[in-house]
Design an enzyme around this catalytic site. Structure first.
Site, PDB file in Angstrom:
ATOM      1  N   SER A 162      -2.881  11.737   1.143  1.00 49.63           N
ATOM      2  CA  SER A 162      -2.192  10.998   0.125  1.00 49.63           C
ATOM      3  C   SER A 162      -2.529   9.639   0.679  1.00 49.63           C
ATOM      4  O   SER A 162      -3.193   8.907   1.690  1.00 49.63           O
ATOM      5  CB  SER A 162       0.018  10.353   0.310  1.00 49.63           C
ATOM      6  OG  SER A 162       0.489   9.731  -0.121  1.00 49.63           O
TER       7      SER A 162
ATOM      8  N   ARG B  50       1.756  11.864   6.592  1.00 54.79           N
ATOM      9  CA  ARG B  50       1.820  11.642   8.559  1.00 54.79           C
ATOM     10  C   ARG B  50       0.840  12.560   8.333  1.00 54.79           C
ATOM     11  O   ARG B  50       0.476  12.737   9.404  1.00 54.79           O
ATOM     12  CB  ARG B  50       3.085  10.957   8.496  1.00 54.79           C
ATOM     13  CG  ARG B  50       3.396  10.161   8.411  1.00 54.79           C
ATOM     14  CD  ARG B  50       5.063   9.097   8.663  1.00 54.79           C
ATOM     15  NE  ARG B  50       5.350   8.265   8.590  1.00 54.79           N
ATOM     16  CZ  ARG B  50       6.210   7.541   8.906  1.00 54.79           C
ATOM     17  NH1 ARG B  50       7.225   7.813   9.160  1.00 54.79           N
ATOM     18  NH2 ARG B  50       6.330   6.670   8.549  1.00 54.79           N
TER      19      ARG B  50
ATOM     20  N   TYR C  72       4.208  -3.773  -5.474  1.00 54.56           N
ATOM     21  CA  TYR C  72       2.623  -4.577  -5.464  1.00 54.56           C
ATOM     22  C   TYR C  72       2.699  -4.651  -7.197  1.00 54.56           C
ATOM     23  O   TYR C  72       3.637  -5.230  -7.983  1.00 54.56           O
ATOM     24  CB  TYR C  72       1.679  -3.990  -5.440  1.00 54.56           C
ATOM     25  CG  TYR C  72       2.290  -3.716  -4.078  1.00 54.56           C
ATOM     26  CD1 TYR C  72       1.980  -3.805  -3.008  1.00 54.56           C
ATOM     27  CD2 TYR C  72       1.909  -2.253  -3.149  1.00 54.56           C
ATOM     28  CE1 TYR C  72       1.948  -3.602  -1.245  1.00 54.56           C
ATOM     29  CE2 TYR C  72       1.894  -1.879  -2.105  1.00 54.56           C
ATOM     30  CZ  TYR C  72       1.707  -2.577  -1.096  1.00 54.56           C
ATOM     31  OH  TYR C  72       2.301  -2.410   0.556  1.00 54.56           O
TER      32      TYR C  72
ATOM     33  N   GLN D 273      -7.429   4.475  -5.069  1.00 49.34           N
ATOM     34  CA  GLN D 273      -7.059   3.803  -6.164  1.00 49.34           C
ATOM     35  C   GLN D 273      -7.170   2.677  -5.896  1.00 49.34           C
ATOM     36  O   GLN D 273      -6.880   1.707  -5.139  1.00 49.34           O
ATOM     37  CB  GLN D 273      -5.403   4.239  -5.098  1.00 49.34           C
ATOM     38  CG  GLN D 273      -3.747   3.868  -4.801  1.00 49.34           C
ATOM     39  CD  GLN D 273      -2.476   3.366  -4.345  1.00 49.34           C
ATOM     40  OE1 GLN D 273      -2.563   3.104  -3.854  1.00 49.34           O
ATOM     41  NE2 GLN D 273      -1.763   4.562  -4.602  1.00 49.34           N
TER      42      GLN D 273
END
Length: 783
Positions: free
Chosen positions: A429, A731, A589, A508
């Protein structure tokens, strides 16, 4: 906490009514129990057994034989606790239990059976009778058909008052300011019924009627009786006319709808009524010498088990804490600390199960075995690996239907996005590293992304790469607004393609909007820079949180400039060699700020309705798609909920996904939240997956699931159940860059979807960590 002198409380303590509470008499606790259900009765029996000198009274307003429902299911874990705490009760229960191992799922005329689950049930009346007899034999005073005295008087006259008065607890309501309860209603109606024969398994049956989907949950609780719960969405219940039927008419109608499951037999009721389930959560469970237990403290939907189970476990924990702790105050604190995490976990699983059944219609068209697997794993407590241990044959059938080659876990099957074939379902990710200088990725990024590319994931995503200096979150954010930055990225993509062939790398693209000009995460996340700030822009002039910079509302010309910045960055990304591009429209965002009604207060063509709020993000997407190579896929990350009142709804999230798919998005990366500072997320394992599941089925677009997906077992379960197409893990990949390769090794998989780099192949098996050749003992001799 024992019954010895001085062991009941502390001088100066006060009751829940605020009156001074003197230290109890030296001989024993005086206990009042409000409510004669299983939890209250069992707590009374345990407390009396542990100290016969205790004076314990149970008040129950109903008659001894009055009860709702029919059967009660208890787990082996709960029964083990009962056996250890009170062998007399356990033995009486053991003689009554009906046990079975199978779950039957019947849908569209096909019956699928999964074995190895292990259930035990008995009649609720019989359970109460056993507990009544145990209480009487121990000397507990049982007062039936008697309302409990005034709560204030009880609190003054007793050392401990246990409120076990159910989901509608008057005791809880009387001190709502302290317990701070939250009671949440849900979207299904259900009715609790019985049939006079024993089902041979726990049965889920789906009925697709002209009015909508209905489901039956049934299980045996005696040699000649079964519990039958019929459930359906509120709108289906009304369309079918149940809202105008009396009890007998409902019985007859339900029996007709589920005639196959019942073998044509009738149903019976016990003053049964249609109701909606209510989830009860309390911030606190105790106050002074008052404590909540069972449904008064918490509820969990019946589709994952029994409220009786939780109440009995509460009683066990409360009795143990009162025995172990030196004072009442410490005992009640220990009780909460022990039980609240366990109950919270159960409630998360129950909520996932409840919502799965609320949205059952989404899954009806799944392949038969996948539908059954999806139902069995709906709460996330039963997983692919767990189910394989219980019933390997059933799980293998699901895998064959899904298309897994022999010996291949679901996570190691390929997936195609436009011209890109991913060799497995694992995505690293996007994770902001805040380690760039002037937007240029350096050696850190090469090592960080390169290590994860070598680690076996099919797709490695960059952090959010900003399209302008003003679009950065922090001074350490990476960018793609210059050729120098593009060349630095090319160095990284070439390393991935050369050293980790078969691994794709994606970029991204995003703009920080109102969440920019802040400190590095470890210096103070979302806190404004003390100096060197740059001006912020957003859909509307709303600061992210108190103390944040107020952004300027973007003008039409500025919108055009930013759209062109995204397109220019996409051209650089293509030249830098990225295989996939993701447009960041999540987490508050800039583009996310246009989508959410909480952050977009515009009155022009870019604000107002969901369609108008979508306008600018779609313009940016179209501009990027126009310059991004046609054979390379594009994905979009969205926040499917803002976790705040008045924010994006689930229906709007589906609409957003549909709109991007219609404009050419190849997949939707479904995240949630981080849009407003006052959000209240419902964290838990795989907690964002239901949003991805809904978008996948309603919008008909591939999805990437994210959010607390931490084990390869979770990935296999989500993929095989059809809730997502790809799983993005963050994570876990920070903890272990070789997460995917280690997942393959731990599952015994060594195929083309998880190829170890040649220099690392010697490490493809778990190292031996200790001596394993010592002879095992063969005999044990008594002294």
């Amino acid at each position: 906490m024992t019954g010895e002198r001085g062991g009941h409380g502390e001088p100066g303590a006060r009751g829940a009514d605020g009156a001074p509470k003197a230290a109890p008499a030296a001989e024993a606790l005086k206990v009042a129990v409000i409510g004669g259900g299983p939890g209250g009765l069992y707590a009374a029996a345990l407390l009396k057994r542990l100290d016969p000198a205790r004076e314990i009274t149970v008040w129950e307003r109903n008659a001894p034989e009055d009860t709702f429902g029919f059967g009660v299911v208890l787990s082996d874990e709960t029964l083990g606790g009962i056996e250890h705490a009170d062998p007399v009760v356990f033995e009486a229960l053991r003689q009554e239990f009906v046990r079975w191992d199978d779950i039957d799922i019947v849908h569209r005329g096909r019956r699928h059976t999964s074995s190895g689950h292990g259930f035990a049930a008995l009649g609720r009346r019989r359970l109460l009778h056993i507990l009544h007899e145990r209480c009487r034999s121990l000397g507990v005073a049982l007062r039936f058909r008697t309302e409990a005295p005034d709560l204030g008087a009880l609190l003054r006259e007793h050392d401990l008052v246990i409120a076990a008065d159910g989901v509608h607890s008057a005791t809880r309501a009387a001190h709502a300011d302290v317990f701070r309860p939250t009671v949440t209603g849900h979207r299904c109606r259900y009715i609790w019924l019985a049939a006079d024969f024993a089902l041979d398994a726990f049965r889920f049956e789906i009925a697709e009627t002209e009015h909508g989907v209905m489901q039956l949950h049934g299980y045996p609780y005696a040699a000649d009786a079964s519990t039958v719960i019929v459930e359906m969405r509120e709108e289906v219940w009304r369309a079918a006319g149940f809202d105008g039927m009396d009890e007998q008419e409902s019985l007859e109608r339900c029996a007709k709808i589920f005639a196959d499951a019942l073998g044509g037999r009738p149903l019976r009721s016990n003053k049964s009524a249609w109701t909606t389930f209510r989830t009860v959560v309390n911030e606190r469970w105790s106050h002074g010498n008052l404590v909540l237990l069972g449904d008064a403290a918490h509820t969990a939907h019946f589709s994952i088990g029994s409220g009786t189970k939780l109440a009995v476990e509460d009683a066990l924990a409360l009795a143990a804490c009162l025995t172990e702790q030196p004072s009442l105050e410490r005992a009640l604190t220990a009780y909460e600390e022990e039980r609240k995490p366990v109950v919270a976990s159960t409630q998360r699983a129950a909520r996932a199960s409840l919502e799965w059944f609320e949205d059952l219609r989404l899954h009806l068209d799944q392949p038969p075995h996948q539908f059954a697997f999806n139902l069995l794993t709906r709460s996330r407590r039963v997983t692919h690996d767990n189910l394989r241990l219980r019933d390997a044959r059933f799980t293998e059938a699901v895998e064959r239907e899904f298309g897994c080659p022999p010996g291949t876990p679901p996570m190691f099957t390929p997936f195609r996005l436009r011209g890109l074939t991913l060799r497995n379902r694992v995505v690293v990710s996007p994770m902001d590293m805040y380690s760039a200088v002037d937007g240029v990725p350096g050696d850190f990024h090469l090592v960080h992304l390169g290590a994860r590319a070598l680690g076996g994931a099919a797709l490695v995503m960059t952090e959010m790469v900003c399209v302008s200096p003003e679009g950065r979150i922090t001074p350490g954010c990476a960018g793609l607004w210059t050729g120098r930055q593009a060349e630095a990225w090319r160095r990284i993509t070439e390393f991935v393609h050369r050293q980790a062939p078969g691994t794709a790398i994606g970029v991204q693209l995003g703009h920080s909007g109102r969440k920019g000009s802040t400190k590095l995460m470890w210096e103070g996340m979302d806190e404004p820079l003390p100096e060197g700030n740059w001006p912020l822009v957003a859909a509307s002039p709303l600061p992210y949180k108190p103390g944040s910079q107020v952004p300027r509302e973007l003008s039409r010309s500025q919108l055009t400039d930013i759209r062109e910045q995204f397109a220019a960055a996409a051209v650089r990304a293509a030249r830098a060699g990225f295989d996939l591009l993701e447009l960041h429209c999540a987490h508050g965002y800039l583009l996310s700020g246009f989508l959410s009604p909480l952050t977009n207060h515009r009155t022009d063509a870019y604000g107002g309705s969901p369609e108008r709020r979508l306008r600018f993000p779609l313009e940016v997407f179209d501009a990027v798609r126009a310059v991004w190579p046609a054979e390379r896929p594009m994905t979009v990350r969205i926040s499917a909920t803002d976790w705040a009142e008045g924010g994006t709804t689930a229906e709007e999230a589906v609409g957003i996904a549909r709109a991007f798919a219609a404009h050419g998005a190849d997949a939707i990366d479904v995240s949630t939240g981080q849009v407003v500072a006052e959000e209240r997320p419902e964290f838990g394992r795989s907690y964002q997956t239901p949003f991805a599941d809904r978008i996948r089925h309603e919008a008909g677009v591939p999805v990437i699931a994210v959010g607390a997906i931490s084990s390869w077992d979770d990935v296999n379960s989500l993929i095989l159940a059809g809730r997502t197409d790809l799983c993005a893990l963050a994570r876990p990949h920070l903890y272990d860059p070789h997460w995917a390769l280690h997942a393959a090794a731990e599952q015994g998989y060594s195929g083309p979807a998880a190829v170890w780099p040649a220099p690392y192949r010697a490490g493809s098996r778990r190292p031996v960590t200790g001596r394993t050749d010592a002879p095992k003992p063969r005999l044990t001799l008594g002294g």
